[in-house]
Design an enzyme around this catalytic site. Structure first.
Site, short mmCIF file in Angstrom:
data_model
loop_
_atom_site.label_atom_id
_atom_site.label_comp_id
_atom_site.label_asym_id
_atom_site.label_seq_id
_atom_site.Cartn_x
_atom_site.Cartn_y
_atom_site.Cartn_z
N LYS A 40 38.86 9.31 -14.73
CA LYS A 40 40.24 10.52 -15.32
C LYS A 40 40.56 11.92 -16.14
O LYS A 40 41.40 12.79 -16.38
CB LYS A 40 41.31 9.23 -14.75
CG LYS A 40 41.29 8.39 -13.76
CD LYS A 40 42.46 7.43 -13.36
CE LYS A 40 42.09 6.39 -12.61
NZ LYS A 40 42.21 7.58 -10.64
N GLU A 140 42.68 4.98 -18.40
CA GLU A 140 40.72 4.05 -18.06
C GLU A 140 40.36 4.17 -19.48
O GLU A 140 38.88 4.12 -19.77
CB GLU A 140 40.54 5.43 -17.17
CG GLU A 140 40.28 4.91 -16.15
CD GLU A 140 39.06 5.90 -15.09
OE1 GLU A 140 39.14 5.62 -14.29
OE2 GLU A 140 38.62 6.63 -15.71
N ALA A 249 40.48 12.71 -7.31
CA ALA A 249 40.86 13.82 -8.79
C ALA A 249 42.53 14.71 -8.21
O ALA A 249 42.47 15.37 -9.12
CB ALA A 249 40.53 13.98 -8.87
N ALA A 250 42.87 14.55 -7.20
CA ALA A 250 44.17 15.74 -7.18
C ALA A 250 45.30 15.34 -7.97
O ALA A 250 46.08 15.70 -8.48
CB ALA A 250 44.65 15.20 -4.90
N GLY A 251 45.24 13.90 -8.55
CA GLY A 251 46.36 13.32 -9.63
C GLY A 251 45.70 13.76 -10.79
O GLY A 251 46.99 14.37 -11.80
N ASP A 252 45.05 13.91 -11.38
CA ASP A 252 43.92 14.17 -12.40
C ASP A 252 44.62 15.71 -12.31
O ASP A 252 45.17 16.31 -13.39
CB ASP A 252 42.80 13.80 -12.59
CG ASP A 252 42.07 12.63 -12.17
OD1 ASP A 252 43.46 11.32 -12.58
OD2 ASP A 252 41.42 12.24 -11.46
O1 RIB Z 1 40.97 9.86 -10.26
C1 RIB Z 1 39.76 10.03 -10.03
C2 RIB Z 1 38.67 9.16 -10.71
O2 RIB Z 1 39.47 7.91 -11.18
C3 RIB Z 1 37.18 9.56 -10.15
O3 RIB Z 1 36.60 11.06 -10.72
C4 RIB Z 1 36.59 8.06 -11.07
O4 RIB Z 1 35.87 8.32 -11.43
C5 RIB Z 1 38.19 6.98 -11.57
O5 RIB Z 1 38.23 7.07 -12.88
#
Ligand code: RIB
Length: 303
Positions: A40, A140, A249-252
């Site tokens: 993340k 995380e 990863a859309a949220g990231d």
């Molecule tokens: O938000 C997506 C991410 O969550 C992934 O890339 C995975 O590694 C987890 O951390």
């Protein structure tokens, strides 16, 4: 010095494509297996870099092949990784991601080296935090690291954006008070507040009562909801760039694009729209970092 700093995780993702996500006790067969750079924190830094945000990442990897590939990916997006520590005899973080045909996913993370991004690590990098404009955080890494970074940045007048993912129920109000923006999705907001996921407006108000100033709720296909500190509410529609194939990863990407929007001088509402466009493009592509658009693509869709 980077304008957007992320203190967070780096993971090598093992992505398994399945027809449907397994129910408890069920075994499903995967069509394919791919190794993809993720995590993340790294995804957010990668997105900020691709969107022209002048980004840096603080975190930890093992001195191993996944760690090397993650650093290479981030450098390719223009991210300053000089503050990523490479640890001996520790594995780089990894995630197993099952993605079903609808694009929905299910993720399990082994934190590995990310466990070393703790309070002591943050204290070693206070000068870097003091030099940024916007600090992006997720959950995380050890909570002590998240809180130390948020409080340091807040005390020095930085804009702190917290993406409370993966969600946990035991977040202290001190963390919300140190954040300028808290950006949960509906499930995370529900866990943080006890509100039903559909009652996200009530949930956002409850989060403000816990100390959050501005609450930005990402709603997937419904777009986003912004509750500002003065009580102003704004709904921003989702941007549909094509069929959803993978929401990883859309949220990231959304959170990092929001930070980039603010750094570009956009209003909060416009920054959310910018973020919705970036995330709307990301879900049309597979994988974590490979799904994230570059600035020119977002600008071509954003008017
Ligand atoms: O938000 C997506 C991410 O969550 C992934 O890339 C995975 O590694 C987890 O951390």
């Amino acid at each position: 010095m980077a304008r957007i700093l992320v203190v967070g995780s780096l993971n090598m993702d093992t992505v398994l494509e399945v027809a449907h996500l397994p129910a408890p006790g069920e075994t499903v067969l995967s069509r394919s297996k791919h190794l993809v750079p993720g995590g993340k924190g790294a995804n957010a830094a990668f997105a900020a870099g691709r969107l022209g945000g002048d980004a840096a990442l603080l975190g930890c990897v093992g001195r191993d092949e996944p760690g090397r590939l993650l650093l290479e990916s981030l450098r390719g997006a223009g991210v300053d990784v000089s503050g990523v520590r490479q640890l001996e005899n520790v594995d780089t973080g990894c995630a197993v991601i099952q993605v079903e045909d609808s694009g929905e996913n299910c993720i399990t993370v082994a934190q590995g080296a990310n466990l070393y991004t703790n309070e002591a690590f943050v204290q070693d990098h206070e000068e870097t935090i003091d030099a940024c404009e916007v600090l992006l955080l997720q959950l995380e890494i050890p909570f002590s690291g998240v809180l130390a970074a948020a409080e340091r940045a807040h005390a020095h007048g930085k804009t702190v954006i917290l993406d409370p993912a993966p969600a946990r129920m035991d977040l202290p109000e001190a963390l919300f008070r140190a954040a300028d923006y808290v950006k949960p999705n509906q499930g995370e907001l529900s866990l943080l507040t006890g509100c039903d996921p559909e009652e996200y407006v009530a949930g956002a108000h409850r989060l403000q009562q816990k100390g959050a100033r501005n609450v930005l709720v990402s709603l997937g296909e419904q777009g986003a909801y912004l509750l500002e500190e003065d009580g102003r509410e704004t709904r921003i529609p989702a941007y549909v760039a094509g069929p959803t194939v993978d929401t990883t990863a859309a949220g990231d990407c959304f959170t990092a694009a929001f930070a980039c929007g603010l750094c570009r001088g956009l209003s909060r509402q416009e920054a959310v729209r910018f973020a919705a466009v970036a995330a709307g493009i990301a879900v049309t592509r597979k994988g974590a970092q490979p799904s994230i658009p570059i600035l020119e693509e977002v600008l071509a869709h954003y008017s």
